[in-house]
Each structure stands twice: as C-alpha cells, then as structure tokens.
Design an enzyme around this catalytic site. Structure first.
Site, PDB file in Angstrom:
ATOM      1  N   ARG A 293      -2.766  -8.287   9.189  1.00  0.00           N
ATOM      2  CA  ARG A 293      -1.606  -9.096   9.583  1.00  0.00           C
ATOM      3  C   ARG A 293      -0.332  -8.461   9.043  1.00  0.00           C
ATOM      4  O   ARG A 293      -0.357  -7.715   8.070  1.00  0.00           O
ATOM      5  CB  ARG A 293      -1.719 -10.530   9.059  1.00  0.00           C
ATOM      6  CG  ARG A 293      -1.763 -10.652   7.532  1.00  0.00           C
ATOM      7  CD  ARG A 293      -0.423 -11.078   6.946  1.00  0.00           C
ATOM      8  NE  ARG A 293      -0.416 -11.021   5.499  1.00  0.00           N
ATOM      9  CZ  ARG A 293      -0.024  -9.982   4.802  1.00  0.00           C
ATOM     10  NH1 ARG A 293       0.352  -8.878   5.406  1.00  0.00           N
ATOM     11  NH2 ARG A 293      -0.023 -10.018   3.481  1.00  0.00           N
TER      12      ARG A 293
ATOM     13  N   HIS B 172       5.799 -14.739  -0.558  1.00  0.00           N
ATOM     14  CA  HIS B 172       5.682 -15.442  -1.841  1.00  0.00           C
ATOM     15  C   HIS B 172       5.981 -16.933  -1.681  1.00  0.00           C
ATOM     16  O   HIS B 172       6.565 -17.552  -2.557  1.00  0.00           O
ATOM     17  CB  HIS B 172       6.587 -14.797  -2.903  1.00  0.00           C
ATOM     18  CG  HIS B 172       6.085 -13.444  -3.321  1.00  0.00           C
ATOM     19  ND1 HIS B 172       5.075 -13.285  -4.236  1.00  0.00           N
ATOM     20  CD2 HIS B 172       6.449 -12.202  -2.925  1.00  0.00           C
ATOM     21  CE1 HIS B 172       4.840 -11.978  -4.398  1.00  0.00           C
ATOM     22  NE2 HIS B 172       5.645 -11.311  -3.611  1.00  0.00           N
TER      23      HIS B 172
ATOM     24  N   ASP C 233       3.315 -18.807   0.023  1.00  0.00           N
ATOM     25  CA  ASP C 233       2.006 -19.438   0.309  1.00  0.00           C
ATOM     26  C   ASP C 233       1.467 -20.187  -0.913  1.00  0.00           C
ATOM     27  O   ASP C 233       1.090 -21.353  -0.813  1.00  0.00           O
ATOM     28  CB  ASP C 233       0.985 -18.442   0.881  1.00  0.00           C
ATOM     29  CG  ASP C 233       0.684 -17.231   0.013  1.00  0.00           C
ATOM     30  OD1 ASP C 233       1.424 -16.987  -0.961  1.00  0.00           O
ATOM     31  OD2 ASP C 233      -0.300 -16.530   0.318  1.00  0.00           O
TER      32      ASP C 233
ATOM     33  N   GLY D  16      -4.531  -1.045   1.171  1.00  0.00           N
ATOM     34  CA  GLY D  16      -3.659  -1.235   0.013  1.00  0.00           C
ATOM     35  C   GLY D  16      -2.181  -1.124   0.355  1.00  0.00           C
ATOM     36  O   GLY D  16      -1.365  -0.782  -0.489  1.00  0.00           O
TER      37      GLY D  16
ATOM     38  N   GLY E  45      -0.382  -3.654   2.107  1.00  0.00           N
ATOM     39  CA  GLY E  45       0.259  -4.942   2.385  1.00  0.00           C
ATOM     40  C   GLY E  45       0.021  -5.434   3.802  1.00  0.00           C
ATOM     41  O   GLY E  45       0.681  -6.373   4.244  1.00  0.00           O
TER      42      GLY E  45
ATOM     43  N   SER F 208      -3.066  -6.327   4.634  1.00  0.00           N
ATOM     44  CA  SER F 208      -4.183  -7.238   4.479  1.00  0.00           C
ATOM     45  C   SER F 208      -5.542  -6.664   4.877  1.00  0.00           C
ATOM     46  O   SER F 208      -6.351  -7.340   5.521  1.00  0.00           O
ATOM     47  CB  SER F 208      -3.871  -8.485   5.301  1.00  0.00           C
ATOM     48  OG  SER F 208      -4.533  -9.549   4.791  1.00  0.00           O
ATOM     49  N   SER F 209      -5.781  -5.430   4.446  1.00  0.00           N
ATOM     50  CA  SER F 209      -7.100  -4.852   4.732  1.00  0.00           C
ATOM     51  C   SER F 209      -8.185  -5.617   3.972  1.00  0.00           C
ATOM     52  O   SER F 209      -9.318  -5.717   4.444  1.00  0.00           O
ATOM     53  CB  SER F 209      -7.140  -3.366   4.368  1.00  0.00           C
ATOM     54  OG  SER F 209      -7.126  -3.160   2.973  1.00  0.00           O
TER      55      SER F 209
ATOM     56  N   ASP G 192      -3.006 -14.312   4.063  1.00  0.00           N
ATOM     57  CA  ASP G 192      -3.715 -13.218   4.725  1.00  0.00           C
ATOM     58  C   ASP G 192      -4.907 -13.735   5.518  1.00  0.00           C
ATOM     59  O   ASP G 192      -5.131 -13.354   6.671  1.00  0.00           O
ATOM     60  CB  ASP G 192      -4.212 -12.199   3.685  1.00  0.00           C
ATOM     61  CG  ASP G 192      -3.084 -11.630   2.856  1.00  0.00           C
ATOM     62  OD1 ASP G 192      -1.916 -11.986   3.113  1.00  0.00           O
ATOM     63  OD2 ASP G 192      -3.373 -10.832   1.943  1.00  0.00           O
TER      64      ASP G 192
ATOM     65  N   TYR H 150       2.433  -9.881  -9.691  1.00  0.00           N
ATOM     66  CA  TYR H 150       2.113 -11.000  -8.794  1.00  0.00           C
ATOM     67  C   TYR H 150       1.808 -12.239  -9.624  1.00  0.00           C
ATOM     68  O   TYR H 150       2.339 -13.335  -9.364  1.00  0.00           O
ATOM     69  CB  TYR H 150       0.910 -10.622  -7.925  1.00  0.00           C
ATOM     70  CG  TYR H 150       0.489 -11.665  -6.922  1.00  0.00           C
ATOM     71  CD1 TYR H 150       1.032 -11.704  -5.648  1.00  0.00           C
ATOM     72  CD2 TYR H 150      -0.475 -12.629  -7.252  1.00  0.00           C
ATOM     73  CE1 TYR H 150       0.642 -12.651  -4.726  1.00  0.00           C
ATOM     74  CE2 TYR H 150      -0.877 -13.582  -6.334  1.00  0.00           C
ATOM     75  CZ  TYR H 150      -0.320 -13.580  -5.072  1.00  0.00           C
ATOM     76  OH  TYR H 150      -0.718 -14.529  -4.159  1.00  0.00           O
TER      77      TYR H 150
HETATM   78  P1  ADP Z   1      -4.303  -4.768   1.249  1.00  0.00           P
HETATM   79  O1  ADP Z   1      -5.085  -6.015   1.464  1.00  0.00           O
HETATM   80  O2  ADP Z   1      -2.828  -4.996   1.247  1.00  0.00           O
HETATM   81  O3  ADP Z   1      -4.670  -3.648   2.165  1.00  0.00           O
HETATM   82  P2  ADP Z   1      -5.652  -4.868  -1.302  1.00  0.00           P
HETATM   83  O4  ADP Z   1      -5.435  -4.121  -2.575  1.00  0.00           O
HETATM   84  O5  ADP Z   1      -5.573  -6.347  -1.328  1.00  0.00           O
HETATM   85  O6  ADP Z   1      -4.624  -4.251  -0.239  1.00  0.00           O
HETATM   86  O7  ADP Z   1      -7.087  -4.502  -0.719  1.00  0.00           O
HETATM   87  C1  ADP Z   1      -7.513  -3.157  -0.599  1.00  0.00           C
HETATM   88  C2  ADP Z   1      -8.991  -3.054  -1.005  1.00  0.00           C
HETATM   89  O8  ADP Z   1      -9.815  -3.695  -0.006  1.00  0.00           O
HETATM   90  C3  ADP Z   1      -9.484  -1.630  -1.063  1.00  0.00           C
HETATM   91  O9  ADP Z   1      -9.188  -1.023  -2.303  1.00  0.00           O
HETATM   92  C4  ADP Z   1     -10.985  -1.845  -0.858  1.00  0.00           C
HETATM   93  O10 ADP Z   1     -11.618  -2.251  -2.064  1.00  0.00           O
HETATM   94  C5  ADP Z   1     -11.038  -2.991   0.132  1.00  0.00           C
HETATM   95  N1  ADP Z   1     -11.110  -2.464   1.520  1.00  0.00           N
HETATM   96  C6  ADP Z   1     -10.200  -2.624   2.512  1.00  0.00           C
HETATM   97  N2  ADP Z   1     -10.599  -1.988   3.637  1.00  0.00           N
HETATM   98  C7  ADP Z   1     -11.780  -1.400   3.366  1.00  0.00           C
HETATM   99  C8  ADP Z   1     -12.705  -0.570   4.111  1.00  0.00           C
HETATM  100  N3  ADP Z   1     -12.459  -0.219   5.373  1.00  0.00           N
HETATM  101  N4  ADP Z   1     -13.818  -0.159   3.478  1.00  0.00           N
HETATM  102  C9  ADP Z   1     -14.088  -0.517   2.208  1.00  0.00           C
HETATM  103  N5  ADP Z   1     -13.252  -1.264   1.461  1.00  0.00           N
HETATM  104  C10 ADP Z   1     -12.113  -1.711   2.017  1.00  0.00           C
HETATM  105 MG    MG Z   2      -5.177  -7.685   0.219  1.00  0.00          MG
END
Ligand code: ADP
Ligand code: MG
Length: 341
Positions: free
Chosen positions: A11, A18, A20, A100, A102, A104-105, A146, A195
C-alpha cells in the site's frame, strides 16, 4: 493436498501518517505491487522459499514458538501460530514490492501467508490477524494501516480509514490523478526505536487532552511539554487534512489534494520530525516538476519512499529519478485462488 496462489497488495499512504495508533484517520490505497505465495497445503511442515532473500524455512506444525531464523520466517511462523495452523505448506514467496521501503511488504507477506495457509474470515479479521502476527514476529506495536489497506484494497479507489471505529470507506480516485512513488535511497534503519518514541508521545498527549482527532489545536495548550505538544499537533492537523483530502478526491480536485499532501509533509517534517534532509530534497524536486500537484514522505518515515500526486504523464519515468520509482494504481484486496485440489 490443495494447490493455491495467494496474493496480497502493498500500500501507499496518500495522506494521514502516524494517525492509526492514535485513533485517527488515514487515506491510503492498495497498490499493484505485492507479495504472492504459490504452493501446496500438505503434510506437517511449512517449507517456504523467498525469492527476494534466496533463503528457505522449514518448520514443523503446530508451532509453539515464532522466534526462529531466518528473520523473515518469523512472519510466517507468527501467522501460523496465530492461526493454530496444523496443516503444512510447501511453496514459494515472490514479491514485486521494495522491501523495507514503507510500502508495507511485511503486512502483504503476513496476509498472503495467512490466505495461503487457509485463513477463513472477514477482511477485518484478516487485517487483525496480520497486526497480531507483526507484533509476535518483530515486537513492533504497529497500527492497523498496512493490514487494513491490503485486506480492503479496491481497484480505482483510495481507502478512507477511521481507526477509532475501524471502518473503511472506498473513495473513487479521479481518473486524471496519477500516483507516483519514489524511493529516497535512505533505508529505514532508525525506524523501530523512533516509532516507539513517537507512539509514546501520542499516548501521553491523549492522556492529557483525550482523543486527538476530536481536539482543536487550541486544546493542545493544556500540554506543557513542547515536544509532546508538537507531536499531538501533527496528529490533530493531519486528521483535519485527511477529512479535507477525502472531499478533494470526491470533488475531483487534484490540485487541492496536492496542497494537502504538501502541508502533511511540512507537519511530518517540523512537528512530528520523521523526515530527513535527503527526503525533503526529493519532495522539493518532485514538486518542482510541472503537473505535480503535491508530494510527501509516506509511511513511518526516517527514509523510505515519497509519494506524489500529479497529472497523467507529468513524471514520464518515475524510476529515472533516484533509480527506484513506480507509477502505482489502486488495486484489489488480498485474495487466494484454488489452483487444484
Ligand atoms: P516494509 O513493510 O515497509 O516493507 P518492514 O521492515 O516492516 O518494511 O518489513 C520488511 C521485512 O518483511 C523484511 O525484512 C522481511 O523480513 C519481510 N519480508 C517482506 N517481503 C518479503 C519477502 N518477499 N520474502 C521474505 N520476507 C519478506
Ligand atoms: Mg512493514
């Protein structure tokens, strides 16, 4: 044995950062970048390979403890623990999101995992499960922004989220409004401790003046600590901007929407202090491009991405600006499809 493909979008938060965890308002959209998991529900082991990290995890279910290696597997384990998962899964994780940054992976990984493992429930239950898993996995007391964005995504719509009532309203995006995301090049390393500090300041403010979204800036005079007062002022004014931004979108007014994004960035920079000079410079650079209505830092801050709203084609190649950039479209929700069973 059931073969499935799960997908959960990332997203971008258009405005309302800040807010939520402070019971406020935000206006994100789910995007056409996300995490997919393809594989088979079978046996009693969770075997997953991450294409992005090029590592594997192999865990026996039911799991007792989510504190495992590699780090990313904690999200998988946490989801499995939250779901009391007793059936295994073998498959592959693949993502088009920057990790990593922002966008929301992590939430998209949590939701895709839950759906791949056989989660059944409402989108709200899915989002809450993701939030609990994030806390279990990495100890971050994150808000619901997220996970709600990913669970409630809707093509062509932004999502107006009210975190006090936990409700989501779909807001049609004007067709002539283009959303661009550009990575600042700064990785978000300090984000965790800062945070927690920002969150604590908001909780202090709430204990003095009550719910921030129903306060005016005048009410904040009761807060004597100038830092806490500034943090609260960001939340109060940001909630007002989100309400105005909703009206701007509904009225098709991209120019006013952009002005509100610019004001949001100033507030995050000066009152909430989650920006940094490199990010400010990128925001200025984007705003200087003809046809760009507004730009702001997006997500928790301390680096990561900048989001801009602009006329179609104003930024011909978002990737050319810093090497990592995307033209994003509002996408549908986290979902799972059965391939064969
Ligand atoms: P954001 O959510 O902003 O991308 P975060 O630090 O909250 O950053 O989350 C990133 C973490 O999520 C990564 O360090 C990993 O541990 C996990 N992650 C995200 N995508 C994957 C992926 N495709 N495969 C494995 N781990 C993932
Ligand atoms: Mg995250």
């Amino acid at each position: 044995m059931t073969r499935v493909r799960a997908h959960a979008p990332g997203r971008v938060n258009l405005i309302g950062d800040h807010t939520d965890y402070a019971g406020g308002l935000a206006l994100p959209m789910a995007i056409d970048l996300g995490t997919s998991i393809i594989g088979t529900r079978e046996g009693d082991r969770l075997r997953l390979h991450s294409e992005q990290f090029d590592t594997d995890t192999d865990l026996r279910v039911p799991l007792q403890d989510a504190r495992i290696q590699p780090d990313w597997a904690r999200y998988i384990a946490a989801v499995a623990v939250e779901m009391n998962c007793t059936t295994g899964f073998s498959g592959l994780i693949d993502s088009t999101l920057p990790i990593g940054a922002g966008l929301s992976s992590s939430a998209s990984l949590e939701l895709a995992t839950a759906l791949a493992l056989g989660f059944e429930g409402t989108p709200l239950e899915l989002a809450l499960l993701g939030q609990r898993s994030e806390f279990t996995a990495v100890g971050v007391p994150c808000g619901l922004l997220d996970q709600l964005s990913s669970a409630f995504g809707s093509e062509g719509h932004a999502l107006m989220i009210d975190f006090a009532s936990i409700t989501v309203e779909q807001i049609p995006l004007p067709p002539e409004l283009e959303i661009i995301v550009v990575h600042s090049g700064v990785e978000r390393t300090l984000a965790g401790s800062a945070y927690a500090e920002r969150r604590a300041a908001c909780e202090t403010a709430i204990s003095i003046v009550g719910e921030l979204r129903s306060c005016s800036t005048d009410d904040l005079a009761a807060i004597t600590d100038p830092v806490v007062r500034r943090r609260a002022r960001h939340v109060v004014t940001e909630c007002q901007r989100v309400t105005e931004a909703r009206s701007a979108l509904l009225g098709g007014d991209g120019i006013h929407f952009g002005e509100l994004m610019n004001a949001s960035h100033r507030s995050l920079r000066d009152d909430f202090e989650v920006s940094m000079p490199v990010v400010d410079a990128l925001v200025e650079r984007l705003r200087a491009v003809p046809g760009v209505h507004g730009a702001r830092i997006t997500g928790a801050g301390f680096g990561g991405c900048v989001v801009a709203a602009c006329e179609p084609g104003a930024i011909a190649d978002p990737a050319a600006i810093t090497g990592r950039g995307w033209r994003v479209r509002a996408s549908g929700p986290a979902r799972v499809e059965l391939l064969e069973s």
